[in-house]
Design an enzyme around this catalytic site. Structure first.
Site, PDB file in Angstrom:
ATOM      1  N   ASP A  45       0.813  -1.174   0.020  1.00  0.00           N
ATOM      2  CA  ASP A  45      -0.068   0.079   0.085  1.00  0.00           C
ATOM      3  C   ASP A  45       0.783   1.389   0.078  1.00  0.00           C
ATOM      4  O   ASP A  45       0.782   2.076  -0.840  1.00  0.00           O
ATOM      5  CB  ASP A  45      -0.898   0.147   1.256  1.00  0.00           C
ATOM      6  CG  ASP A  45      -2.091   0.910   1.084  1.00  0.00           C
ATOM      7  OD1 ASP A  45      -2.488   1.175   2.172  1.00  0.00           O
ATOM      8  OD2 ASP A  45      -2.529   1.011   0.055  1.00  0.00           O
ATOM      9  N   ASP A  83      -9.560  -0.714   3.140  1.00  0.00           N
ATOM     10  CA  ASP A  83      -8.848  -0.375   4.305  1.00  0.00           C
ATOM     11  C   ASP A  83      -9.906  -0.846   5.511  1.00  0.00           C
ATOM     12  O   ASP A  83      -9.478  -1.656   6.454  1.00  0.00           O
ATOM     13  CB  ASP A  83      -8.872   1.236   4.584  1.00  0.00           C
ATOM     14  CG  ASP A  83      -7.881   1.734   3.511  1.00  0.00           C
ATOM     15  OD1 ASP A  83      -7.821   2.672   3.307  1.00  0.00           O
ATOM     16  OD2 ASP A  83      -6.969   0.843   3.230  1.00  0.00           O
TER      17      ASP A  83
END
Lengths: 232, 458
Positions: B269, B376
């Site tokens: 990420d 997320d």
């Protein structure tokens, strides 16, 4: 009751929630470090020796108390910086939250976390089957744990206010008083299961701390009367 | 700008991009700022009331001391105001994100604790082919690392594929893909979930009722997510599908692989969002260039965006998918104009601007918010759910991970307010969460257990 405190006083303002969670986080970190120390001490010592283990445990408790207060101090420093930032950035020169409110919220944060950690496994087990105190331990285990946890949460809240006030006005004796109180309460819990020895002093200390914090926050008997009579 | 980077994890291939990447919006970057200033109108009143209720009043000594320093601040440029607004209202937006993340985690933890199905090991995904039932520790570690590599490469491939599709404007394909995957999520996984929950609580339900319930749930979900719907319902659906996805992950990922994957995904990420050639960053920048929002089905938005579309006459003529995108564009344009007017309106702060199109701007102004990618949500919930499922310290560990993730989210939002561009939301939170999980499980738990057995309090 602590949860009620949360809902009524903190949940409205997002900034307070953040401060609360950060306070809980700081308590958690202090717990982590203190358990690290205890763990190392235990591993390095003889697991068979009962008295040594108990002694180590008490040492761990005291150390943890000291660490908690140290972290409360660190948190105070952080909040001071934050408040300066907020004040500098706010458009009318006031910070949206005062240091006293922060003290209160930080205290609640510490308290909630400490209470949660103390109680939650108990609660989870309480849901399951079983009898309390079947092995000859006290039957009042759950009740006393609940009360003790509650008193501890409240105490943390008051200590937060007292501590921050002491730091603000540079009165070291206030800070020392908080630390000593904390040590006393934790120490008194060593007397468990002789509950008289731990619950009663804790409650007395809590009443004292409550009165002190109230006075420090600018309250007085007159305020109290006005509050009780008029609801606005 | 608030945007969070999110990663895709692939479950079954349609689910891939479902969660694949969510970056925050670059398009709304300017509008967020404007929206902040504009939303000040609506929110300042509330804040004023709150401040009035607190211990401070302008006549206070402390305020008096600070007002001196406050004046030069006020006289400074507009950007300063924007910054202070960002930071000040940052708190509100942080809470707007705390609540859904908390809800998602609560749902996941509640399910894990009560429904046995999700903690039984019934096989693994094809994406993690190596089993962890190996005799030696080294072998197990090796297998989990290999699993992770496979998973991450699948995710990278999917993300790059999605970015390429987006770059070459194959919108229909992307839409179709998203619709398929959300269909599957909404129907199949809900069916499985409902079945397991009913089994756990021993509630009998006949098939027709089940069919009607799931059909309604799924159909409304599809409409809410992909088209228009009340904001809260959309948020609720997004939370639910994130939770479902997280549950699937918790069930099907073997233990060590799960932790290694979590770690690797946060690193990925970080790289995908911040490196100039990262796929997610390219996606965000492309969306920014074209002034379009990222796909509505992949981001959780805490603010309303579609109300403008319903009011504007010319957008009504276009097709539904276009409509939502145009609505967003119009929304953003509208947001930019009120901001200038607002800044001139200084202290009056009335929520009703003196322009004809009042109500809809008011709606947009007040509700500009933060966007967080769904992946997320999913990974946070996976972390907390795994902590709940596998930690022997039970609730302490779960609680510790929960607080750690929230703090990580706070810090990420703070960084977002400082840097004002798309940021990865995973790394900080997951790092904190992992640290706290392992340390709480191994260090704190014995300490607390011993304390509790002696009834000592610290």
């Amino acid at each position: 009751p602590a949860f009620g405190l949360f809902i009524f006083t903190i949940a409205r303002d997002p900034l307070r929630i953040i401060i609360l969670i950060a306070g809980a986080f700081f308590w958690l970190v202090s717990l982590l470090l203190s358990s690290l120390i205890w763990f190392i001490a235990v591993k390095a010592s003889d697991p068979q020796d009962e008295r040594l283990q108990k002694g180590l445990l008490i040492f761990g408790v005291m150390f943890s108390v000291l660490l908690q207060e140290a972290f409360r101090f660190l948190y105070y420093k952080l909040l001071r910086k934050a408040i300066e930032g907020l004040v500098a950035l706010s458009e009318d020169g006031c910070s949206p939250i005062s240091i006293q409110q922060m003290a209160y919220v930080a205290g609640v944060g510490f308290g909630l976390m400490s209470g949660a950690f103390s109680m939650i496994n108990l609660l989870a087990d309480a849901l399951g089957p079983g009898t309390v105190g079947i092995h000859g331990d006290s039957q009042l285990y759950f009740l006393t744990s609940a009360f003790m946890t509650m008193v501890l949460i409240f105490l943390h809240t008051f200590w937060g206010i007292l501590f921050f006030h002491g730091c603000e006005h540079r009165r070291w004796w206030e800070i020392a008083a908080v630390v000593i109180m904390h040590l006393t309460v934790s120490g008194s819990s060593v007397c468990n299961p002789l509950y008289v020895g731990s619950l009663v002093p804790s409650y007395l200390l809590m009443a004292a701390a409550a009165a002190w914090a109230y006075l420090l926050s600018g309250g007085s008997a007159q305020n109290l009367r006005r509050f009780l009579l008029c609801k606005c | 700008m608030i945007t969070f980077m999110n990663n895709s994890d692939s479950e079954e291939e349609p689910c891939n991009e479902r969660t694949s990447l969510m970056s925050a919006e670059s398009p709304p970057v300017p509008s967020y700022q404007d929206g902040l200033q504009a939303s000040e109108a609506g929110e300042t009143q509330a804040h004023r009331k709150r401040r009035a209720g607190s211990s401070r009043s302008p006549n206070n000594i402390t305020a008096g001391e600070m007002s001196g320093s406050g004046v030069p601040v006020r006289e400074s440029a507009l950007e300063n105001e924007e910054e202070e607004l960002t930071l000040k209202y940052g708190a509100k937006h942080v809470i707007m994100l705390f609540v859904p993340v908390t809800l998602c985690m609560i749902v996941v933890v509640a399910t894990i604790k009560s429904v046995r199905f999700y903690t039984e090991k019934n096989g693994q995904l094809i994406y993690t082919p190596f089993s962890e039932d190996t005799p030696s520790v080294g072998q197990r570690l090796l297998n989990s690392v290999l699993n992770t590599i496979i998973m991450i490469s699948v995710i990278i491939v999917m993300t790059v594929f999605l970015v390429l599709l987006y770059k070459y404007r194959c919108y229909k394909f992307i839409h179709g893909w998203l619709i398929l995957s959300s269909l599957m999520l909404l129907f199949l996984f809900t069916y499985i979930y409902l079945g397991e929950v009913l089994k756990t609580y021993n509630v009998a339900m006949d098939y027709p009722t089940l069919f009607i319930v799931i059909w309604n749930f799924g159909a409304v979900g599809m409409i809410c997510i992909h088209w228009k719907g009340p904001l809260q319902l959309q948020q609720a659906y997004l939370i639910m599908i994130s939770a479902l996805m997280a549950l699937v992950f918790i069930k099907y990922l073997p233990e060590w692989s799960a932790w290694v994957i979590l770690g690797a995904i946060s690193i990925y990420d970080l790289m995908a969002v911040l490196c100039p050639k990262g796929p997610l960053r390219m996606l965000v920048e492309t969306a920014q260039e074209r002034n379009e929002p990222i796909f509505p089905a992949l981001i959780y938005s805490s603010a309303m965006m579609w109300t403008v579309g319903m009011a504007k006459p010319d957008t009504a003529a276009r097709g539904p998918s276009q409509q939502t995108w145009d609505a967003a564009e119009d929304g953003r344009e509208h947001l930019r104009s009120p901001s200038h007017a607002e800044s001139q309106m200084s202290e009056t702060r009335s929520p009703v601007p003196t322009r004809p199109v009042t109500s809809l701007e008011e709606l947009e102004e007040e509700e500009r918010g933060v966007k967080l990618g769904l992946g997320d949500f999913i990974f946070y919930s996976v972390l907390v759910g795994k902590a709940a499922a596998t930690a022997s310290g039970d609730w302490n560990t779960t609680l510790a991970c929960f607080v750690a993730i929230l703090i990580g989210l706070c810090l990420t939002l703070l960084l977002l307010a400082v840097f004002k561009k798309a940021l990865p939301a995973l790394p900080i939170s997951i790092t904190f969460g992992l640290i706290f999980y392992f340390s709480t499980d191994n260090l704190v738990r014995p300490f607390m257990d011993t304390l509790a057995s002696h009834q000592l309090y610290i």
